[in-house]
Write a protein that holds these residues in place. Sequence first.
Motif, PDB file in Angstrom:
ATOM      1  N   TYR A 237      -9.205  -8.940   7.030  1.00 12.60           N
ATOM      2  CA  TYR A 237      -9.833  -7.628   6.957  1.00 12.60           C
ATOM      3  C   TYR A 237     -10.461  -7.158   8.260  1.00 12.60           C
ATOM      4  CZ  TYR A 237     -13.416  -4.133   5.880  1.00 12.60           C
ATOM      5  OH  TYR A 237     -14.190  -3.010   5.885  1.00 12.60           O
TER       6      TYR A 237
ATOM      7  N   VAL B 200     -13.916  -7.268  -3.422  1.00 13.67           N
ATOM      8  CA  VAL B 200     -15.235  -7.844  -3.216  1.00 13.67           C
ATOM      9  C   VAL B 200     -16.122  -7.609  -4.448  1.00 13.67           C
ATOM     10  CG1 VAL B 200     -17.225  -7.933  -1.669  1.00 13.67           C
ATOM     11  CG2 VAL B 200     -14.965  -7.485  -0.736  1.00 13.67           C
ATOM     12  N   ARG B 201     -16.610  -6.389  -4.595  1.00 10.78           N
ATOM     13  CA  ARG B 201     -17.399  -6.067  -5.792  1.00 10.78           C
ATOM     14  C   ARG B 201     -16.526  -5.494  -6.906  1.00 10.78           C
ATOM     15  NH1 ARG B 201     -20.906  -4.156  -1.682  1.00 10.78           N
ATOM     16  NH2 ARG B 201     -22.977  -5.118  -1.748  1.00 10.78           N
ATOM     17  N   GLY B 202     -15.400  -4.938  -6.507  1.00 10.50           N
ATOM     18  CA  GLY B 202     -14.508  -4.324  -7.486  1.00 10.50           C
ATOM     19  C   GLY B 202     -14.828  -2.862  -7.764  1.00 10.50           C
ATOM     20  N   THR B 203     -15.932  -2.366  -7.218  1.00 11.48           N
ATOM     21  CA  THR B 203     -16.348  -1.009  -7.578  1.00 11.48           C
ATOM     22  C   THR B 203     -15.430   0.059  -6.973  1.00 11.48           C
ATOM     23  OG1 THR B 203     -17.938  -1.210  -5.797  1.00 11.48           O
ATOM     24  CG2 THR B 203     -18.785  -1.504  -7.989  1.00 11.48           C
ATOM     25  N   THR B 204     -15.020  -0.146  -5.711  1.00 11.49           N
ATOM     26  CA  THR B 204     -14.126   0.833  -5.082  1.00 11.49           C
ATOM     27  C   THR B 204     -12.752   0.780  -5.752  1.00 11.49           C
ATOM     28  OG1 THR B 204     -15.263   0.409  -3.010  1.00 11.49           O
ATOM     29  CG2 THR B 204     -13.204   1.619  -2.861  1.00 11.49           C
ATOM     30  N   SER B 205     -12.266  -0.443  -5.972  1.00 16.17           N
ATOM     31  CA  SER B 205     -10.933  -0.601  -6.548  1.00 16.17           C
ATOM     32  C   SER B 205     -10.859   0.020  -7.938  1.00 16.17           C
ATOM     33  CB  SER B 205     -10.580  -2.082  -6.620  1.00 16.17           C
ATOM     34  OG  SER B 205     -10.812  -2.668  -5.370  1.00 16.17           O
TER      35      SER B 205
ATOM     36  N   ASP C  88      -4.209  -4.187  -1.680  1.00 16.18           N
ATOM     37  CA  ASP C  88      -5.377  -4.161  -0.798  1.00 16.18           C
ATOM     38  C   ASP C  88      -5.569  -5.546  -0.186  1.00 16.18           C
ATOM     39  OD1 ASP C  88      -7.411  -3.089   0.648  1.00 16.18           O
ATOM     40  OD2 ASP C  88      -8.617  -2.463  -1.064  1.00 16.18           O
ATOM     41  N   ASP C  89      -6.293  -5.572   0.918  1.00 10.94           N
ATOM     42  CA  ASP C  89      -6.473  -6.853   1.617  1.00 10.94           C
ATOM     43  C   ASP C  89      -7.382  -7.793   0.850  1.00 10.94           C
ATOM     44  OD1 ASP C  89      -8.679  -4.986   2.369  1.00 10.94           O
ATOM     45  OD2 ASP C  89      -9.412  -6.801   3.318  1.00 10.94           O
TER      46      ASP C  89
END
Length: 460
Positions: free
Chosen positions: A242, A350-355, A346-347
């Motif tokens: 990343y 992390v939190r999953g919120t954006t995805s 995606d690379d």
Amino acid sequence: MCGVFGVWNHGEASNITYLGLHGLQHRGQESAGIVSSHDSQLVSYRRMGRVAEVFDSKAIAALPGTSAIGHVRYSTAGMSIQKNAQPFAVEFKGASLAIAHNGNLTNAVTLRRRLEDEGALFHTTMDTEIFVHLLARSKRETLVERMREAMDIVEGAYSLLILTPDQLLAVRDPHGFRPLVLGELGDGHVLSSESCSLRLVDATPVREIEPGEMLIFDAQGMRSIRRSAPAPRYACIFEHIYFARPDSQIFGEDVYGVRKESGRRLAVEAPAPGAEVVIPVPDSGNAAALGFAQEAGLPFEQGLIRSHYAGRTFIEPAQSIRHFGVKLKLSPVESVIRDRSVVVIDDSLVRGTTSRKIVRMLRDAGAREVHMRIACPPTTHSCFYGIDTPDRAELIAANKSTAEIAEFLGADSLSYLSLDGLHASVKGHGGGYCSACFTGRYPIRVPEESAPAARLSEHE
Ligand code: AMP
């Protein structure tokens, strides 16, 4: 995370440093600074903001001299305030010194307490300042000897540039967690966190600073000192996934090539049967998505467009617009997505919120199926060596199974690249990488106060 850039023996040292910092802007956007050496004095200019906002031609003109160091900062240790902007410049025993640091020290709290007990007054909350106190307190005669001593006391990750009126030191920690490269420019030298900035300033790449090496530039020219006992190499694998720019070579390998290979392996390990099109989450997933598409024999399309102008602060509309934040950054291309089964690459997750918002966005744009593929293993552990990962409590893969995460994201399926697949994608160094964020096997001791007791494993 941060980026460092330095110039030795060039008529436009601060200007070259300014350009070099532009090329490292992705490594830190909170603050930027340059210190140059002129007439036996150090001149410093540091502000909050991005490189282009911080410097103008007047500020650069006020930084004369033939050597300079610069820094872009994203705080991982210490608060995001102007006082913590780097390079950190001090005067002691009638001498001036400036320091620019990328990485995190893992015994910073212990050392700081000890130094404060001994009477040291800290000016910042940065772990970087520990170096300054160690250098100032050392009984050794020269800066080089003092630095060598400090290297035996501090633990953790550091790629450092240190500037005095008559010397420039470039230092890398014994395990080589963070990158640092050397280039030639005319009769002078440049140092940079990443090679993309060497190209930007027309410097010729020479080599990496080796783990445990100190390069010294002064009136005698350039020389190198290495730690006598070699240590195992723990280059940060997340730089490849990343952090670094894809047009850089780090740890002796091409970042773009590694990312593409990780995507290709992901397509072999976790194909998405029935999928019709591969789209990346731009820009972080671009190279991996291309590798995936080529291996899977599927079309690669830009199904999401990133706005490069979304600032960090924005005013929320009073009337709630759904997924507002992510819409400022990403927007779907309906003609690519509508009525199709889409693989989104995606690379990392992390939190999953954006995805989660991205999956919603794709469904709203008419996707029939959304299959998420991540070009690295589940991120289950925090980084203590310089990458800004949240606490474990916020890492979705530390708390949910892959099936539960897929459900949370609203995706039809979710798969990650295996650890073996990731290691096979980075071919160099005979496996000398730190991948603690995926395994919890921390190669060097993590700070006592943040260590999950079961995970505290020293020098494996
Ligand atoms: P999320 O869905 O909230 O887990 O966000 C995933 C996105 O965060 C991916 O696009 C990653 O490229 C990006 N990402 C991964 N690590 C970091 C980091 N240390 N700082 C900022 N963004 C990151």
